[in-house]
Structure formats: C-alpha cells, structure tokens
Design a protein around this motif. Sequence first.
Motif, PDB file in Angstrom:
ATOM      1  N   ALA A 162      -1.894 -12.755   2.027  1.00 53.97           N
ATOM      2  CA  ALA A 162      -3.044 -12.311   2.910  1.00 53.97           C
ATOM      3  C   ALA A 162      -2.616 -11.240   4.031  1.00 53.97           C
ATOM      4  O   ALA A 162      -2.924 -10.651   4.780  1.00 53.97           O
ATOM      5  CB  ALA A 162      -3.555 -13.625   3.521  1.00 53.97           C
ATOM      6  N   LEU A 163      -0.391 -11.972   4.112  1.00 53.47           N
ATOM      7  CA  LEU A 163       0.007 -11.608   5.626  1.00 53.47           C
ATOM      8  C   LEU A 163       0.096 -10.279   4.872  1.00 53.47           C
ATOM      9  O   LEU A 163       0.915  -9.106   5.230  1.00 53.47           O
ATOM     10  CB  LEU A 163       1.004 -12.228   5.423  1.00 53.47           C
ATOM     11  N   LEU A 164       0.388  -9.957   3.621  1.00 56.81           N
ATOM     12  CA  LEU A 164       1.009  -8.569   3.188  1.00 56.81           C
ATOM     13  C   LEU A 164      -0.081  -7.780   3.082  1.00 56.81           C
ATOM     14  O   LEU A 164       0.126  -6.577   3.712  1.00 56.81           O
ATOM     15  CB  LEU A 164       1.348  -8.403   1.674  1.00 56.81           C
ATOM     16  N   ARG A 165      -1.074  -8.063   2.682  1.00 54.57           N
ATOM     17  CA  ARG A 165      -2.714  -7.608   3.410  1.00 54.57           C
ATOM     18  C   ARG A 165      -3.017  -6.873   4.845  1.00 54.57           C
ATOM     19  O   ARG A 165      -3.370  -5.886   4.869  1.00 54.57           O
ATOM     20  CB  ARG A 165      -4.209  -7.675   2.611  1.00 54.57           C
ATOM     21  N   ALA A 166      -2.604  -7.162   5.778  1.00 54.60           N
ATOM     22  CA  ALA A 166      -2.495  -7.400   7.022  1.00 54.60           C
ATOM     23  C   ALA A 166      -1.290  -6.613   7.508  1.00 54.60           C
ATOM     24  O   ALA A 166      -1.347  -6.040   8.468  1.00 54.60           O
ATOM     25  CB  ALA A 166      -2.862  -8.561   7.795  1.00 54.60           C
ATOM     26  N   LYS A 167       0.063  -6.437   6.646  1.00 54.61           N
ATOM     27  CA  LYS A 167       0.969  -6.166   6.733  1.00 54.61           C
ATOM     28  C   LYS A 167       1.601  -6.683   8.220  1.00 54.61           C
ATOM     29  O   LYS A 167       2.322  -5.779   8.592  1.00 54.61           O
ATOM     30  CB  LYS A 167       0.681  -4.506   7.216  1.00 54.61           C
ATOM     31  N   ASP A 168       1.343  -7.599   8.427  1.00 54.54           N
ATOM     32  CA  ASP A 168       2.328  -8.757   8.633  1.00 54.54           C
ATOM     33  C   ASP A 168       3.895  -8.561   8.212  1.00 54.54           C
ATOM     34  O   ASP A 168       3.690 -10.195   8.172  1.00 54.54           O
ATOM     35  CB  ASP A 168       1.657  -9.461   9.325  1.00 54.54           C
ATOM     36  N   TYR A 169       4.234  -8.396   8.001  1.00 53.12           N
ATOM     37  CA  TYR A 169       5.876  -8.930   7.272  1.00 53.12           C
ATOM     38  C   TYR A 169       6.507  -9.536   7.839  1.00 53.12           C
ATOM     39  O   TYR A 169       7.393 -10.402   7.480  1.00 53.12           O
ATOM     40  CB  TYR A 169       6.211  -7.317   7.245  1.00 53.12           C
ATOM     41  N   ALA A 170       6.632  -9.668   9.276  1.00 58.79           N
ATOM     42  CA  ALA A 170       7.352 -10.964  10.273  1.00 58.79           C
ATOM     43  C   ALA A 170       6.736 -11.916   9.842  1.00 58.79           C
ATOM     44  O   ALA A 170       7.942 -13.476   9.353  1.00 58.79           O
ATOM     45  CB  ALA A 170       7.082 -10.594  11.720  1.00 58.79           C
ATOM     46  N   ALA A 171       5.462 -11.829  10.102  1.00 55.69           N
ATOM     47  CA  ALA A 171       4.760 -13.549   9.466  1.00 55.69           C
ATOM     48  C   ALA A 171       4.918 -14.107   8.088  1.00 55.69           C
ATOM     49  O   ALA A 171       5.440 -15.296   7.434  1.00 55.69           O
ATOM     50  CB  ALA A 171       3.193 -13.794  10.348  1.00 55.69           C
TER      51      ALA A 171
END
Length: 208
Positions: free
Chosen positions: A24-33
């Motif tokens: 889900a974090l990858l889909r949001a492109k929140d790589y830091a999280a």
Amino acid sequence: MVTELKAKALAGDSEAEALLRFLALLRAKDYAAARAYAEGFPEGLRERLLAGLALLEEAPERLEDPLFLAEKEVLLGVRAVGEGRRGEAEAHFQKALALDPEHHRALTNLGTLYLERGELEAALDLYQKALRLAPEDPLLHENLAALYKRKGDLDRMVAHMKRATRLKMAPPPVLDPLTGKRVRRKRVPLWVWVFLLALLAYLLLHKP
C-alpha cells in the motif's frame, strides 16, 4: 502476488498482512514510509525489501522481485510518457494492473492517457476506480477536474479542484507503524483552549 498475499492474510498469516501494508505504501509512492516500515521485518525479508526499494529509486528496470513488479511497471510507464512513448507507457500501465488491480496510480496514469486521446468515458471509468482506492490523492482530483472541464461540467470541475487544493494543504497523514493505517490526530477540546486563555489573561493581569 497480491492475490496470494490476500489469501494468506485471510488465513491469518501476519507476515502476509504486513506485506500488504508495505505494498500500500508502494502504491502511494511513499518510499520513505515504506523504508521505515521495512525495518520492522525479520532480517532476511528486511534486506529483500530495502534492496527492492533501492532499485526502485536507482534502476527500476533491473527489478525482478515479484513484490515490486507492479510498481516497477508504473515507474517505467511514467518514464515512457516523459519520453513521448505513449504506446509503450500504456502497455506498462496495463501490465501493472494485471499484476496489481488495486494500484491506483496505474489506473490514474492510464486514465490520463485516455484523457489525452479524448476518450473521456474510458478515462472517467479508470479515474473513478482509482478514486475508490485512493480518495485522498490530490493528483487524482486534479485529473478529474481536467476531465470534467473537457466535459463542460464546471460544477464537478470546481469541486475536484477545491478538493485537490485542500488535500495539498493538509498535513501529511500519520500512519500507525504496526498496522500501516491512518491515525486520527487528536484535537484539543475547546474547553482546554478557553482554560488556557483565561489562565494567560489572569497571569497578565496579576503580573507583579
């Protein structure tokens, strides 16, 4: 991969549940999280996730790990759009959706290609699917505003532009590190503010 993880998660596999939150974090492109979340996995899996994240940022075309393939295709599709290869980009976004039907950025990017070609209803269908998955993505609302402008629906255009602006101005969401879910920010009750203001006024009036 996503279907397998969901089946395992439904069967009570906690690692599969954690990997779904990671995706889900990858889909949001929140790589830091995603990187911070990966630190909580057991050593072997942690190294695998961190290595995949590094390749996403440095050389996505070299990725072979099934966990990262959908995100890889989205990144390659965006690159192809930037280089004017829209046919290739569409193929990448379609492949991403075959790998992960819930990848809202793949839906949004594919919808934008359709919008550029004037295929408004096909674009709207993709945007609406993405909206159900990621209602708080400001870029998606901007794209919907552009689409409704093309359709001449100014009321919906303005509504989505306002929504996009509010989302951009809002502070970033706080995610629970264990569940990956949004945490509600606690608001200070009104009576606390009244008390603090009264106390400040008292101290100012009785200042020696």
